[in-house]
Each structure stands twice: as structure tokens, then as C-alpha cells.
Design a protein around this motif. Structure first.
Motif, short mmCIF file in Angstrom:
data_model
loop_
_atom_site.label_atom_id
_atom_site.label_comp_id
_atom_site.label_asym_id
_atom_site.label_seq_id
_atom_site.Cartn_x
_atom_site.Cartn_y
_atom_site.Cartn_z
N CYS A 73 -2.87 12.93 -7.59
CA CYS A 73 -3.44 12.28 -7.42
C CYS A 73 -2.58 10.98 -6.32
O CYS A 73 -1.64 10.76 -6.08
CB CYS A 73 -3.99 11.17 -8.66
SG CYS A 73 -5.51 9.73 -7.84
N CYS A 76 -3.03 7.34 -8.33
CA CYS A 76 -2.03 7.11 -9.64
C CYS A 76 -1.40 8.59 -10.57
O CYS A 76 -1.29 9.35 -9.49
CB CYS A 76 -3.49 6.63 -10.72
SG CYS A 76 -4.19 7.88 -11.94
N HIS A 93 -8.55 10.88 -8.16
CA HIS A 93 -9.66 10.98 -9.04
C HIS A 93 -11.06 10.38 -9.01
O HIS A 93 -10.58 9.46 -8.09
CB HIS A 93 -9.12 10.43 -10.56
CG HIS A 93 -7.90 11.08 -11.34
ND1 HIS A 93 -6.36 10.46 -10.75
CD2 HIS A 93 -7.63 12.06 -11.94
CE1 HIS A 93 -5.49 11.25 -12.23
NE2 HIS A 93 -6.44 12.12 -12.22
N ASP A 96 -10.75 7.25 -9.75
CA ASP A 96 -10.23 5.70 -9.11
C ASP A 96 -11.11 5.45 -7.41
O ASP A 96 -9.74 4.43 -7.30
CB ASP A 96 -8.49 6.87 -8.84
CG ASP A 96 -7.58 6.91 -9.49
OD1 ASP A 96 -8.02 6.14 -10.90
OD2 ASP A 96 -6.80 7.92 -9.92
N TRP A 99 -12.07 1.77 -7.69
CA TRP A 99 -11.22 0.79 -7.71
C TRP A 99 -10.27 0.41 -6.16
O TRP A 99 -9.57 -0.01 -6.37
CB TRP A 99 -10.01 1.00 -8.59
CG TRP A 99 -10.88 1.68 -10.49
CD1 TRP A 99 -10.37 2.21 -10.77
CD2 TRP A 99 -11.21 -0.09 -10.85
NE1 TRP A 99 -11.02 1.67 -11.81
CE2 TRP A 99 -11.70 0.53 -11.85
CE3 TRP A 99 -10.66 -0.96 -10.42
CZ2 TRP A 99 -11.93 0.07 -13.00
CZ3 TRP A 99 -11.59 -1.83 -11.26
CH2 TRP A 99 -11.82 -1.43 -12.49
#
Length: 102
Positions: A73, A76, A93, A96, A99
């Protein structure tokens, strides 16, 4: 081969790893289990972008990559989960993406 569960029949521990829900409320959006070696990805068709259930084994994006061990990723440190490749070749992901500011 390619375990598929209809909306209301998924087990208690079989939540979609992208959206976190057990089912979407319709029988047209089924949970898929990746058939890759040592993979535990469970994801809705819609979350994975799979419009039609394949008749053969289904592989998540990571397991279908030329070198699954190289998939990391970009935002992260978590190594497992539901990945998608970006247009510029990076991996994220699916969860993710929610966000990342627009």
C-alpha cells in the motif's frame, strides 16, 4: 473453487473487507472469497469492481498481480487486505481511498 455467498447467507465473521458490511441488501451484490494461495480476502462484487461472478477461480487484484509479494500500500503499512492498482501503478487498499482528501 470461488466460494460465493448470497447477501443474507454470509457467516457472522465474513464481512466485506472493503466496506465492512456483511451484505449490501441485494442478491446481485455477492461476497467473493479470493482463491489465491494463503489469501483471506472477502469482498463484495461491487467493492471489488466485479460485475459478473466468474465461473473459474476468482483472484483478488493482489493475487492476480504478476508479483503479489511486491504489492504494498502506498499510504499505509498494512500488508494484507483488498487492494486496487492506481493508474500510475501504485497500490492502495480500497478502504484507504476513503481517507485520501480530494
Amino acid at each position: 473453487n470461488g466460494r460465493v455467498e448470497w447477501g443474507g447467507l454470509a457467516g457472522e465473521d465474513d464481512n466485506c473487507q472493503a466496506c465492512g458490511k456483511v451484505n449490501s441488501g441485494t442478491d446481485e451484490d455477492l461476497l467473493l472469497w479470493c482463491d489465491g494461495p494463503n489469501c483471506s480476502v472477502v469482498v463484495h462484487q461491487s467493492c471489488a469492481g466485479v460485475p459478473v461472478i466468474p465461473e473459474e477461480d476468482w483472484l483478488c487484484a493482489r493475487c492476480a498481480a504478476p508479483d503479489p509479494s511486491a504489492v504494498r500500500c502506498a499510504v499505509c503499512p498494512v500488508a494484507e487486505g483488498v487492494f486496487k492498482q492506481t493508474a500510475d501503478g501504485k497500490w492502495l487498499h480500497i478502504a484507504d481511498v476513503m481517507w485520501i482528501p480530494e
